[in-house]
Design an enzyme around this catalytic site. Structure first.
Site, PDB file in Angstrom:
ATOM      1  N   GLU A  75      11.297   4.338  20.409  1.00  0.00           N
ATOM      2  CA  GLU A  75      10.492   5.551  20.275  1.00  0.00           C
ATOM      3  C   GLU A  75       9.883   5.895  21.621  1.00  0.00           C
ATOM      4  O   GLU A  75       9.376   5.000  22.306  1.00  0.00           O
ATOM      5  CB  GLU A  75       9.397   5.325  19.228  1.00  0.00           C
ATOM      6  N   HIS A 120       7.267   9.645  14.257  1.00  0.00           N
ATOM      7  CA  HIS A 120       6.321   8.583  13.866  1.00  0.00           C
ATOM      8  C   HIS A 120       4.927   9.164  13.593  1.00  0.00           C
ATOM      9  O   HIS A 120       3.936   8.766  14.216  1.00  0.00           O
ATOM     10  CB  HIS A 120       6.239   7.483  14.931  1.00  0.00           C
ATOM     11  N   ASP A 166      10.987   8.426  10.006  1.00  0.00           N
ATOM     12  CA  ASP A 166       9.764   8.599  10.792  1.00  0.00           C
ATOM     13  C   ASP A 166       9.697   7.575  11.923  1.00  0.00           C
ATOM     14  O   ASP A 166       8.882   7.713  12.827  1.00  0.00           O
ATOM     15  CB  ASP A 166       8.543   8.438   9.869  1.00  0.00           C
ATOM     16  N   VAL A 179       9.934   4.940   6.483  1.00  0.00           N
ATOM     17  CA  VAL A 179       8.601   5.221   7.016  1.00  0.00           C
ATOM     18  C   VAL A 179       7.950   3.921   7.493  1.00  0.00           C
ATOM     19  O   VAL A 179       6.756   3.891   7.748  1.00  0.00           O
ATOM     20  CB  VAL A 179       7.693   5.891   5.954  1.00  0.00           C
ATOM     21  N   ALA A 180       8.755   2.835   7.589  1.00  0.00           N
ATOM     22  CA  ALA A 180       8.167   1.527   7.918  1.00  0.00           C
ATOM     23  C   ALA A 180       8.314   1.217   9.410  1.00  0.00           C
ATOM     24  O   ALA A 180       7.412   1.534  10.199  1.00  0.00           O
ATOM     25  CB  ALA A 180       8.781   0.457   7.044  1.00  0.00           C
ATOM     26  N   ARG A 181       9.434   0.626   9.786  1.00  0.00           N
ATOM     27  CA  ARG A 181       9.714   0.346  11.197  1.00  0.00           C
ATOM     28  C   ARG A 181      11.209   0.527  11.450  1.00  0.00           C
ATOM     29  O   ARG A 181      12.023   0.132  10.613  1.00  0.00           O
ATOM     30  CB  ARG A 181       9.323  -1.093  11.568  1.00  0.00           C
ATOM     31  N   THR A 191       0.823  -1.212   0.000  1.00  0.00           N
ATOM     32  CA  THR A 191       0.000   0.000   0.000  1.00  0.00           C
ATOM     33  C   THR A 191       0.857   1.262   0.000  1.00  0.00           C
ATOM     34  O   THR A 191       0.696   2.144  -0.849  1.00  0.00           O
ATOM     35  CB  THR A 191      -0.900   0.013   1.253  1.00  0.00           C
TER      36      THR A 191
HETATM   37  P1  NAD Z   1       1.283  -3.656   3.070  1.00  0.00           P
HETATM   38  O1  NAD Z   1       1.040  -4.973   3.681  1.00  0.00           O
HETATM   39  O2  NAD Z   1       0.231  -3.088   2.165  1.00  0.00           O
HETATM   40  O3  NAD Z   1       2.642  -3.703   2.217  1.00  0.00           O
HETATM   41  C1  NAD Z   1       3.824  -4.353   2.620  1.00  0.00           C
HETATM   42  C2  NAD Z   1       4.490  -4.929   1.375  1.00  0.00           C
HETATM   43  O4  NAD Z   1       5.786  -5.404   1.685  1.00  0.00           O
HETATM   44  C3  NAD Z   1       3.715  -6.098   0.779  1.00  0.00           C
HETATM   45  O5  NAD Z   1       3.582  -5.905  -0.614  1.00  0.00           O
HETATM   46  C4  NAD Z   1       4.624  -7.292   1.056  1.00  0.00           C
HETATM   47  O6  NAD Z   1       4.500  -8.308   0.089  1.00  0.00           O
HETATM   48  C5  NAD Z   1       5.984  -6.632   0.999  1.00  0.00           C
HETATM   49  N1  NAD Z   1       7.060  -7.395   1.648  1.00  0.00           N
HETATM   50  C6  NAD Z   1       7.033  -8.063   2.823  1.00  0.00           C
HETATM   51  N2  NAD Z   1       8.242  -8.612   3.078  1.00  0.00           N
HETATM   52  C7  NAD Z   1       9.049  -8.284   2.033  1.00  0.00           C
HETATM   53  C8  NAD Z   1      10.405  -8.547   1.717  1.00  0.00           C
HETATM   54  N3  NAD Z   1      11.179  -9.279   2.513  1.00  0.00           N
HETATM   55  N4  NAD Z   1      10.909  -8.018   0.572  1.00  0.00           N
HETATM   56  C9  NAD Z   1      10.118  -7.276  -0.271  1.00  0.00           C
HETATM   57  N5  NAD Z   1       8.828  -7.006  -0.014  1.00  0.00           N
HETATM   58  C10 NAD Z   1       8.301  -7.500   1.121  1.00  0.00           C
HETATM   59  O7  NAD Z   1       1.582  -2.661   4.255  1.00  0.00           O
HETATM   60  P2  NAD Z   1       1.621  -1.055   4.210  1.00  0.00           P
HETATM   61  O8  NAD Z   1       0.306  -0.508   4.622  1.00  0.00           O
HETATM   62  O9  NAD Z   1       2.221  -0.637   2.919  1.00  0.00           O
HETATM   63  O10 NAD Z   1       2.615  -0.779   5.411  1.00  0.00           O
HETATM   64  C11 NAD Z   1       3.968  -1.242   5.362  1.00  0.00           C
HETATM   65  C12 NAD Z   1       4.617  -1.069   6.714  1.00  0.00           C
HETATM   66  O11 NAD Z   1       4.761   0.330   6.990  1.00  0.00           O
HETATM   67  C13 NAD Z   1       3.765  -1.600   7.866  1.00  0.00           C
HETATM   68  O12 NAD Z   1       4.037  -2.967   8.095  1.00  0.00           O
HETATM   69  C14 NAD Z   1       4.162  -0.726   9.029  1.00  0.00           C
HETATM   70  O13 NAD Z   1       5.209  -1.320   9.751  1.00  0.00           O
HETATM   71  C15 NAD Z   1       4.664   0.558   8.389  1.00  0.00           C
HETATM   72  N6  NAD Z   1       3.752   1.706   8.615  1.00  0.00           N
HETATM   73  C16 NAD Z   1       4.268   2.863   9.120  1.00  0.00           C
HETATM   74  C17 NAD Z   1       3.439   3.966   9.312  1.00  0.00           C
HETATM   75  C18 NAD Z   1       3.975   5.264   9.847  1.00  0.00           C
HETATM   76  O14 NAD Z   1       3.254   5.973  10.523  1.00  0.00           O
HETATM   77  N7  NAD Z   1       5.201   5.620   9.569  1.00  0.00           N
HETATM   78  C19 NAD Z   1       2.077   3.884   8.980  1.00  0.00           C
HETATM   79  C20 NAD Z   1       1.596   2.704   8.457  1.00  0.00           C
HETATM   80  C21 NAD Z   1       2.439   1.619   8.264  1.00  0.00           C
END
Ligand code: NAD
Length: 308
Positions: A255, A274, A250, A224-226, A145
């Protein structure tokens, strides 16, 4: 399946005002209640929460208001037979815009000018320093996403967008896809590398010393992930040694980021607390996900975003 009550755990306050979230369910014909730790919950209760709690193992369904559900032990929910859902699928715009903002700032020095503004300093940077993001290469690691949300927006700005993804499916805005085994090829030529994978055993420490060495010395890391997906110590070393140019972060190992952490000290590091998904509509986006699953439970359909 019957639901008698929708419980909102007070930990949602981490992301939005609990009462605003509760009020978003006023049009649902299901009693809602804010609950704290240790409250007794039963098999006809549903719970929405930021944090996992032991008492959630006895309810009808648990919704994690975060996309990253790494703090929830999925095996324990499976063992208890309690479905767990998360909040993926909604952060393409919020986190996508944030990432674009970081890149535009890093390219055009908005962060630097703001730092100088605080000192009332009319600052002229070195001529070579600012650049346009147009035609610059962005590598997005993880095309879900958020990854796709960043890619589409970057493509609209005329950037050259490549991505890392496990499957070979094409993604709008992404001109070239690399398998995770070819990570170094994917990031080698990129001006920006954005991390958008979930935190899993596979992705922990995905960007560390060897990756920063492979990256261009004028490249920027965006996380922006973790936090633990990027090795913070290695990042600090790479910034100090000039292996990379900067970062926009972020998320962090710990944190809030501690006051004495070296990452605060770099001009070319943008730190946000974050808040990648934080907007005035956040509670409504999550409430819509929850309402959709209430409908599905009542209609006997499979839950969306089910992760256990
Ligand atoms: P999502 O599930 O839609 O997308 C994650 C993608 O990563 C999927 O397409 C998955 O197949 C892929 N993936 C997983 N492991 C992989 C790997 N080893 N190599 C390549 N691709 C891989 O999730 P999202 O909504 O896009 O969110 C992603 C992450 O962002 C969440 O898990 C969360 O930790 C983080 N997040 C952060 C915030 C923020 O406030 N900064 C907000 C929302 C989510």
């Amino acid at each position: 399946e019957t639901l008698d009550r929708l419980c909102i755990h007070g930990s949602v306050e981490n992301k939005f005002p609990t009462e605003s979230f509760r009020a978003a369910f006023d049009d649902l014909d299901l009693p809602t209640e804010v609950v704290g730790d240790g409250e007794s919950l039963g098999p006809t209760d549903a719970v929405s929460s930021f944090r996992p709690r032991p008492e959630f193992h006895d309810v009808a369904w648990v919704h994690c208001i975060r996309a990253g559900y790494d703090e929830f032990d999925t095996a324990s929910y499976e063992a208890a037979g309690v479905p767990l859902t998360n909040s993926t699928g909604i952060h393409d715009t919020t986190v996508g815009e944030m990432a674009i903002g970081y890149m535009l700032s890093l390219a055009r020095l908005l962060h630097v000018y703001r730092d100088r503004q605080v000192k009332r300093d009319w600052y002229a940077p070195p001529y070579e320093r600012p650049f346009t993001v147009e035609n610059e290469r962005l590598c997005v690691i993880g095309l879900g996403t958020i990854g796709e949300g960043i890619a589409r927006r970057a493509d609209a700005l005329g950037m050259e967008v490549v991505g890392v993804r496990r499957s070979d499916e094409s993604v709008p805005g992404v001109s070239e896809r690399y398998h995770p085994d070819d990570l170094h090829d994917a990031i080698g030529d990129a001006r920006f590398v954005a991390v958008t994978v979930p935190l899993t055993p596979e992705t922990e420490g995905l960007l560390a010393g060897p990756e920063f060495e492979v990256m261009r010395d004028d490249a920027y890391v965006i996380n922006v992930a973790r936090g633990p997906i990027v090795d913070d110590d290695a990042l600090v070393s790479a910034l100090e040694s000039g292996d990379i140019a900067g970062a926009a972060l972020d998320v962090f190992d710990e944190e809030p980021l501690s006051e004495d952490h070296p990452l605060w000290g770099f001009e070319e590091v943008i730190i946000s607390p974050h808040r990648g998904s934080a907007t005035n509509r956040y509670h409504l986006d999550i409430a819509n996900l929850v309402k959709e699953n209430v409908r599905r439970i009542r209609d006997g359909e499979p839950l969306c975003n089910r992760v256990a």
